[in-house]
Write a protein that holds these residues in place. Structure first.
Motif, mmCIF file in Angstrom:
data_model
loop_
_atom_site.group_PDB
_atom_site.id
_atom_site.type_symbol
_atom_site.label_atom_id
_atom_site.label_comp_id
_atom_site.label_asym_id
_atom_site.label_seq_id
_atom_site.Cartn_x
_atom_site.Cartn_y
_atom_site.Cartn_z
ATOM 1 N N TRP A 1 4.110 10.487 -5.125
ATOM 2 C CA TRP A 1 4.272 9.148 -5.678
ATOM 3 C C TRP A 1 3.638 8.087 -4.790
ATOM 4 N N ILE A 2 3.600 8.342 -3.488
ATOM 5 C CA ILE A 2 2.886 7.416 -2.598
ATOM 6 C C ILE A 2 1.403 7.415 -2.941
ATOM 7 N N ALA A 3 0.856 8.600 -3.211
ATOM 8 C CA ALA A 3 -0.550 8.690 -3.604
ATOM 9 C C ALA A 3 -0.784 8.025 -4.955
ATOM 10 N N VAL A 4 0.186 8.108 -5.867
ATOM 11 C CA VAL A 4 0.048 7.464 -7.167
ATOM 12 C C VAL A 4 0.002 5.944 -7.010
ATOM 13 N N VAL A 5 0.850 5.400 -6.137
ATOM 14 C CA VAL A 5 0.834 3.951 -5.888
ATOM 15 C C VAL A 5 -0.519 3.522 -5.327
ATOM 16 N N ALA A 6 -1.043 4.292 -4.370
ATOM 17 C CA ALA A 6 -2.365 3.975 -3.825
ATOM 18 C C ALA A 6 -3.437 4.071 -4.899
ATOM 19 N N GLY B 1 -1.776 -6.617 -1.481
ATOM 20 C CA GLY B 1 -0.865 -6.014 -2.447
ATOM 21 C C GLY B 1 -0.777 -4.516 -2.298
ATOM 22 N N GLY B 2 -1.925 -3.868 -2.082
ATOM 23 C CA GLY B 2 -1.917 -2.422 -1.911
ATOM 24 C C GLY B 2 -1.180 -2.000 -0.652
ATOM 25 N N SER C 1 2.454 -0.769 -14.100
ATOM 26 C CA SER C 1 2.207 0.546 -13.493
ATOM 27 C C SER C 1 3.191 0.843 -12.378
ATOM 28 N N LEU C 2 3.440 -0.145 -11.521
ATOM 29 C CA LEU C 2 4.382 0.076 -10.425
ATOM 30 C C LEU C 2 5.806 0.233 -10.933
ATOM 31 N N MET C 3 6.164 -0.495 -11.991
ATOM 32 C CA MET C 3 7.485 -0.308 -12.588
ATOM 33 C C MET C 3 7.614 1.081 -13.191
ATOM 34 N N ALA D 1 6.405 2.016 -0.880
ATOM 35 C CA ALA D 1 6.471 3.380 -1.431
ATOM 36 C C ALA D 1 6.783 4.413 -0.350
ATOM 37 N N MET D 2 6.302 4.183 0.875
ATOM 38 C CA MET D 2 6.562 5.141 1.954
ATOM 39 C C MET D 2 8.049 5.209 2.281
ATOM 40 N N PHE D 3 8.754 4.096 2.168
ATOM 41 C CA PHE D 3 10.188 4.106 2.451
ATOM 42 C C PHE D 3 11.013 4.485 1.233
#
Length: 392
Positions: free
Chosen positions: A266-271, A248-249, A218-220, A256-258
């Motif tokens: 996309w930051i919200a998607v990672v969360a 991990g989160g 998912s992260l990839m 993701a923030m950087f």
């Protein structure tokens, strides 16, 4: 044998075992790993036997499959994880410095120059920069030194192969050597330990594999750097509930923030990926795969890892899980016996009555009649008659 002698005997045996583990830990580590692999794969071998394969063919098939998976991991996945982990450790100080600059620009009153928050961020940045790479390098070098290439590629597969081939016969032999007086109790405790250990190791291993794959893929797909290292790290730390998801989160969101500074979506998607992973794990994976019958509390497991790891090093960490499972079952067994004992109830148990003796009442002379019929001797007197005397 009295209870006191039994306690002395088994206590001495346990002390000798721990002493051998402490003195010969590095030498016997490949054999411990091989025994653990054989234990984990034995149910699969039994299932293949029930499907019609011989034990030898089942073990050969399993061994080849396991070697293929291991070689694939070493050649393809392990280099990616190690490279990304090293890059993440090297990039962490720069990320913290950029976070510090952002906080200074946005919240100058909170992050005053020379204040505690600024000092903490500076210390954290220098600590990660100086010690992070050293810790990673030392861990990798210690693992490679302890395990060794020869142990991994030669000794462990050979030991696992032969133990898996003779596993059922070894269990049967050990069962025959159990003290007859305590054999039923030992079998019951061994079954509980096996249920606890197999349920946790096999179940938690499956959960970790599913989580690591989900997080990494998912992260990839999102395009997050260090996705495989973060996903695998979160899955491994997931052995302790919530810890893997939180660490991990937090790491993934920080990266993701950087990476997606101008794209908050996309930051919200990672969360959301870690929230979905935690929800699926807590509501489906853990109840369905691990189950509630394991009885191996995370705090107990963490304590076992810390204690045995500090006492016996890497070998202690390898045996911490089975020993924690065994000790947990023994503690519950001792607790049940304590609750039933006079020490808890304060009442002496009733004395044990002797076994009843069955007495059968029969008419006089019955024994002689039975003896006469059994022996076929007519000279024996019949019940109620005297033996005939010969005439002069």
């Amino acid at each position: 044998m009295s209870t006191r002698k039994q306690v002395i005997w088994w206590g001495t045996a346990g002390a000798v075992l721990l002493l051998v583990l402490w003195l010969l830990g590095q030498a016997i580590l490949p054999f411990i790993i091989g025994a653990g692999v054989a234990y984990l794969l034995d149910p699969l071998a039994d299932r293949m036997e029930r499907a019609g394969l011989s034990r030898t063919m089942a073990v050969v098939t399993i061994t080849l499959g396991a070697l293929l998976v291991f070689i694939t991991f070493v050649l393809f996945l392990a280099p990616i994880v190690l490279r990304q982990a090293s890059q993440l450790v090297e990039a962490a100080p720069d990320m913290i410095n950029r976070l510090q600059e952002f906080l200074v620009a946005r919240f100058p009153s909170i992050l005053a120059e020379g204040g505690p928050v600024e000092s903490s961020l500076n210390n954290l940045s220098s600590l990660i920069g100086e010690k992070g790479g050293q810790v990673l390098t030392s861990v990798l070098s210690s693992i490679s030194g302890v395990v060794g290439v020869i142990a991994l590629f030669v000794i462990v597969p050979v030991v696992a192969f032969y133990l898996l081939l003779d596993w059922d016969r070894m269990v049967e032999r050990v069962d025959k050597l159990l003290p007859r007086q305590h054999a039923p109790t030992i079998r019951r405790l061994a079954a509980e330990i096996d249920n606890t250990l197999s349920g946790f190791v096999r179940g938690q291993g499956t959960v970790m594999l599913i989580q690591g794959t989900f997080y990494s893929v998912s992260l990839m797909a999102v395009g997050l750097p260090y996705a495989v290292a973060i996903g695998m790290g979160a899955a491994i730390l997931g052995i302790i509930p919530y810890v893997g998801t939180l660490i991990g989160g937090a790491t993934a969101i920080g990266v993701a923030m950087f990476t997606f500074w101008d794209e908050p979506l996309w930051i919200a998607v990672v969360a959301a990926i870690f929230i979905i992973g935690q929800v699926v794990e807590g509501n489906y994976l853990q109840p369905k795969i691990v189950g509630n019958h394991v009885g191996l509390h995370p705090v107990w497991l963490l304590l076992a890892l810390s204690v045995f790891g500090s006492l016996f090093g890497f070998v202690g960490m390898m045996v911490a899980v089975p020993l924690a499972a065994a000790l947990g079952v023994l503690v519950r067994f001792g607790t049940d016996r304590y609750v039933e004992s006079p020490l808890y109830t304060g009442v002496d148990p009733d004395p044990e009555l002797p076994e009843p003796v069955l007495v059968e009442m029969v008419p006089a002379g019955t024994l002689l009649t039975m003896m006469r019929e059994t022996a076929g001797d007519d000279t024996l007197p019949v019940a109620g008659q005297a033996r005939a005397q010969p005439a002069d």
